[in-house]
Scaffold this active site. Structure first.
Site, short mmCIF file in Angstrom:
data_model
loop_
_atom_site.label_atom_id
_atom_site.label_comp_id
_atom_site.label_asym_id
_atom_site.label_seq_id
_atom_site.Cartn_x
_atom_site.Cartn_y
_atom_site.Cartn_z
N GLY A 198 42.96 3.13 33.83
CA GLY A 198 42.50 1.91 34.47
C GLY A 198 41.37 1.25 33.69
CG ASP A 231 41.57 12.75 35.19
OD1 ASP A 231 40.64 12.17 34.60
OD2 ASP A 231 42.48 12.15 35.78
NE ARG A 234 40.47 9.25 33.96
CZ ARG A 234 41.32 8.58 34.72
NH1 ARG A 234 41.47 7.27 34.58
NH2 ARG A 234 42.03 9.21 35.62
CD GLU A 246 46.53 12.99 36.22
OE1 GLU A 246 47.44 12.24 35.82
OE2 GLU A 246 46.15 13.01 37.39
CG ASN A 256 45.25 9.23 33.64
OD1 ASN A 256 46.08 8.83 34.44
ND2 ASN A 256 44.40 10.21 33.93
CE1 TYR A 269 42.48 2.34 39.94
CE2 TYR A 269 43.99 3.51 41.40
CZ TYR A 269 43.52 3.23 40.13
OH TYR A 269 44.07 3.86 39.05
CB SER A 327 47.00 5.47 40.90
OG SER A 327 46.62 4.66 39.81
CD GLU A 375 49.58 4.26 38.43
OE1 GLU A 375 48.38 4.30 38.12
OE2 GLU A 375 50.45 4.92 37.85
#
Length: 306
Positions: free
Chosen positions: A274, A255, A253, A268, A270, A214, A148, A20
């Site tokens: 990002g 999800d 974050r 998951e 993070n 992205y 990602s 990443e």
């Protein structure tokens, strides 16, 4: 006096050597610009280009971790920063390592009776047809410790599972197959002790993959997410519970998916999400009137050792 002068000299860790890297360079570049605009004495620092011991030599007093993936989000950099005594943003060593590992994350959530999709650990000895029968198709195949959506596949037929496993195994020796939840995809940003408004994600692609995250301009980000207020509050509490179950702190974050019946399933966490112009945490912050610059300052404010 500028708001950022009390932070001292700040290293924005960006780039790194994970898959990443390019996303991290973009995240870090935007964070760097935002911090400097608020008077922070911030400088870019790419651990792929020089050793972290240079942080001591150059007298950095804090680190904003804008690294994604391995060696940045998995506890390794966090451990080095603790050894060096430099306060850093986000979760500590153990929480970072656990959140990066989707297999261990799911096991901990299951122990806490938090909802997550059924899964099977895949190896070269796996009977792929039996695994597919257990979980049903379609299903998702994921490297346990990549971000990602790198190395991920949506498998529509049992006959395709082995190929998907081999792709994922190129990125991580630990690979899981996960029940596919057909429904609404949501993400919940956490900032300090607070859950920010949920964002609903819609993409015409097979799933919310690297391109959708992205590159693509046809991904839709919907905030407010459209759920009844009571339902959204329940899901925000679930995100906080999922975050805390792994010992996460600072910011991050979560999800999750809602199936057709509205039942949530955690996917998951993070711990260094990002921070690009496509990214979700800045979007959630904007929904409560917080600018990108203020978000970066608040994240930096939470920098700690351990």
């Amino acid at each position: 006096m500028n708001a950022g002068t009390h932070f001292g000299k700040v290293a924005v860790l960006l780039g790194g050597k994970s898959a990443e890297r390019e996303v991290s360079l973009k995240s870090g570049g935007m964070v760097l610009k935002a911090l400097r605009s608020r008077g922070v004495n911030a400088h870019p620092f790419d651990p792929a280009e020089r050793g972290l011991d240079a942080l001591i030599d150059e007298k950095f007093e804090r680190a904003f971790i804008a690294l994604h993936g391995r060696f940045g989000e998995d506890g390794t950099v966090q451990g080095i920063l603790e050894w060096l005594g430099i306060p850093y943003t986000g979760s500590g060593v153990l929480a970072s390592a656990l959140a990066m590992d989707k297999l261990r994350t799911k096991r901990l959530w299951a122990a806490d009776k938090l909802p997550t999709p059924a899964y099977e650990l895949l190896t070269t000895d796996t009977n792929f047809r039996i695994a597919a029968r257990k979980l049903g198709v379609p299903l998702m195949v994921k490297p346990a410790s990549e971000g990602s959506s790198i190395g991920m596949s949506k498998v529509r037929a049992a006959s395709a599972l082995e190929e998907a496993y081999r792709l994922a195994a190129k990125y991580d020796p630990v690979v899981i197959a996960e029940q596919f939840i057909d429904g609404v995809e949501l993400t919940g940003a956490v900032l300090g002790e607070r859950a920010l408004p949920l964002i609903k994600l819609e993409t015409p692609r097979e799933f919310y993959d690297y391109e959708a995250k992205y590159v693509s301009d046809d991904t839709r980000y919907i905030v407010p997410c459209g759920l009844p207020a009571k339902k959204e509050q329940e899901l925000q509490q679930l995100c906080l519970a999922a975050f805390r179950a792994l010992g996460c702190s600072g910011w991050g974050r979560v999800d999750l998916m809602l199936n057709k019946r509205g039942r949530p399933f955690l996917l998951e966490v993070n711990t260094s999400p990002g921070m690009t112009d496509h990214s979700l945490v800045p979007m959630a912050a904007r929904a409560v009137g917080m600018s990108y610059e203020d978000l970066c300052l608040q994240i930096l404010e939470g920098a700690d050792v351990g």
